[in-house]
Write a protein that holds these residues in place. Sequence first.
Motif, short mmCIF file in Angstrom:
data_model
loop_
_atom_site.label_atom_id
_atom_site.label_comp_id
_atom_site.label_asym_id
_atom_site.label_seq_id
_atom_site.Cartn_x
_atom_site.Cartn_y
_atom_site.Cartn_z
N ILE A 31 2.71 23.17 -29.83
CA ILE A 31 3.79 24.10 -30.12
C ILE A 31 3.69 25.36 -29.27
O ILE A 31 4.71 25.92 -28.85
N ALA A 32 2.49 25.81 -28.95
CA ALA A 32 2.34 26.96 -28.07
C ALA A 32 2.77 26.61 -26.65
O ALA A 32 3.34 27.44 -25.93
N GLY A 33 2.52 25.35 -26.22
CA GLY A 33 2.93 24.92 -24.90
C GLY A 33 4.44 24.90 -24.76
O GLY A 33 4.99 25.34 -23.74
N LEU A 34 5.14 24.39 -25.78
CA LEU A 34 6.59 24.37 -25.71
C LEU A 34 7.17 25.78 -25.72
O LEU A 34 8.10 26.09 -24.97
N ARG A 35 6.63 26.63 -26.57
CA ARG A 35 7.13 28.01 -26.65
C ARG A 35 6.96 28.73 -25.32
O ARG A 35 7.85 29.46 -24.87
N ASP A 36 5.83 28.52 -24.68
CA ASP A 36 5.60 29.14 -23.37
C ASP A 36 6.63 28.65 -22.35
O ASP A 36 7.19 29.44 -21.58
N LEU A 37 6.90 27.34 -22.36
CA LEU A 37 7.88 26.78 -21.42
C LEU A 37 9.27 27.36 -21.70
O LEU A 37 10.01 27.69 -20.77
N ARG A 38 9.63 27.47 -22.97
CA ARG A 38 10.95 28.02 -23.33
C ARG A 38 11.10 29.44 -22.80
O ARG A 38 12.16 29.82 -22.27
N LEU A 39 10.05 30.26 -22.89
CA LEU A 39 10.13 31.64 -22.42
C LEU A 39 10.11 31.72 -20.90
O LEU A 39 10.61 32.68 -20.31
N HIS A 40 9.56 30.69 -20.25
CA HIS A 40 9.42 30.69 -18.80
C HIS A 40 10.67 30.18 -18.09
O HIS A 40 10.97 30.60 -16.96
N SER A 41 11.39 29.26 -18.73
CA SER A 41 12.47 28.55 -18.04
C SER A 41 13.84 28.92 -18.59
O SER A 41 13.98 29.36 -19.74
N SER A 42 14.87 28.71 -17.77
CA SER A 42 16.26 28.96 -18.18
C SER A 42 17.05 27.67 -18.28
O SER A 42 18.29 27.68 -18.23
N LEU A 43 16.36 26.53 -18.42
CA LEU A 43 17.02 25.23 -18.51
C LEU A 43 16.89 24.64 -19.91
O LEU A 43 15.94 24.96 -20.65
N PRO A 44 17.83 23.76 -20.31
CA PRO A 44 17.72 23.11 -21.63
C PRO A 44 16.43 22.30 -21.74
O PRO A 44 15.97 21.71 -20.75
N ILE A 45 15.88 22.27 -22.95
CA ILE A 45 14.64 21.54 -23.20
C ILE A 45 14.92 20.36 -24.13
O ILE A 45 15.38 20.54 -25.27
N HIS A 46 14.61 19.18 -23.63
CA HIS A 46 14.80 17.93 -24.36
C HIS A 46 13.45 17.56 -24.98
O HIS A 46 12.49 17.23 -24.26
N ALA A 47 13.35 17.62 -26.31
CA ALA A 47 12.08 17.42 -27.00
C ALA A 47 11.94 15.96 -27.43
O ALA A 47 12.67 15.49 -28.30
N HIS A 48 11.00 15.26 -26.81
CA HIS A 48 10.71 13.88 -27.19
C HIS A 48 9.61 13.88 -28.25
O HIS A 48 8.63 14.62 -28.14
N ARG A 49 9.78 13.07 -29.27
CA ARG A 49 8.87 13.14 -30.42
C ARG A 49 7.79 12.06 -30.42
O ARG A 49 7.19 11.80 -31.48
N ASN A 50 7.52 11.38 -29.30
CA ASN A 50 6.54 10.30 -29.32
C ASN A 50 5.25 10.75 -29.99
O ASN A 50 4.76 11.85 -29.77
N GLY A 51 4.69 9.90 -30.81
CA GLY A 51 3.54 10.25 -31.64
C GLY A 51 3.92 10.68 -33.05
O GLY A 51 3.06 10.84 -33.91
#
Length: 418
Positions: free
Chosen positions: A253-273
């Motif tokens: 969850i910290a990795g996704l949050r960091d990416l969201r703050l870093h990027s200006s593109l839509p994020i497609h969250a795959h739930r594998n696992g």
Amino acid sequence: MSSDRIHAHYVIETSIGLERAAAAMAGEQSTGTFITLPGETPELHRRHAARVESVVLAEEGGEPSLSGSRGPGPVQRGEVELSFPLENVGTALPNLLATVAGNLFELQQLSGIRLTDLELPEAFGRAHPGPQFGAAGTREVADVRTGPIIGTIIKPSVGLTPEQTGVLAEDLARAGLDFIKDDELMADSPHSPFEERLDAVLRGLDRAAEVTGRRPLYAVNLSGDIDEMRRRADLVAERGGNCLMVSVNAVGIAGLRDLRLHSSLPIHAHRNGWGAMTRFPLLGYSYRVWQQLWRLAGADHLHVNGLRNKFWEPDDSVVASARAVLEPINGGPAAMPVFSSAQSAEQAADTYAAVGTDDLMYVCGGGIMAHPDGPAAGVRSIRQAWDAALAGIDLDTYAADHPDLEAALRTFRGATGG
């Protein structure tokens, strides 16, 4: 709900009585441990102890669901609501998880525990970025104003070279798709390095756009270490890409949050696992809780499986998941549910009837590429199925004068055994 307390709802199973088990849960996750400590003053308890808000017995009897539990009495199952002071946790999502979904799963007093719902103070919505695009913004980026966003997955999942992937992406874009995604198994492998694959696919999409006049969203799988994901996100933006895909359970969850703050593109969250967290009904999380956390961290699209899918999940669970994603929560907008897993024209009408909206991604792999008349006919069959659904026309009636849809129904109906 109090603005300074976190409320967590659980289904539990225990042989020590629901009230005692709830008290043990509250103590373990706040001020208590297995023995009284010198520092446990009344003032400390007043400020920091978790509270048992409610306990409701549902049933009694049977054998314990999980091994390692202890207790002298009969097995009881029921619902428990705990609340935790915001002061204990702050708004950091890893700390929230440690509190509401940490050592509770290991308590010997419990033979089953599932976190079913989470009510968070407004401070969480203010502290976290949430979806940057959500459902409405994704429609704008994809230039799909009405109807579902129709997509597919690069298949075979592994084995294609970057150039082969680019050619396939071009063919799929020419077929009229709105959305193309990498498979979750493909990120940065020796046979298909991330940067080479990205460039090859974008070249293919550019060639297709010269014919079709539009470029679909391409969710490139950049899952990896945080620094790698930042670098890859920058490459996607620099080279004209328009969507990022992340295996969220793997990057954290910290990795996704960091990416969201870093990027200006839509994020497609795959739930594998995800199945490891939810498949057993008395262990893990509900999807309602899971998707709430990832949306706080910044996910715009979240997979929800699909009707009559190839996995274990029943349809009512899939529909409940989609509705949860579409619900505005924590001050953020509705996100976009992603229906996938053996989807074809055959499930379109039932999906629309069950969810009641076309604000969704309808992602078909074999349901497009295995169409007997080719991928372009597969895409047309999906669009025709949704046209019929949105117009309230019976699927078979519509198929009578739409050959692509008729062929799809003949090929895919009942293919998953659902």
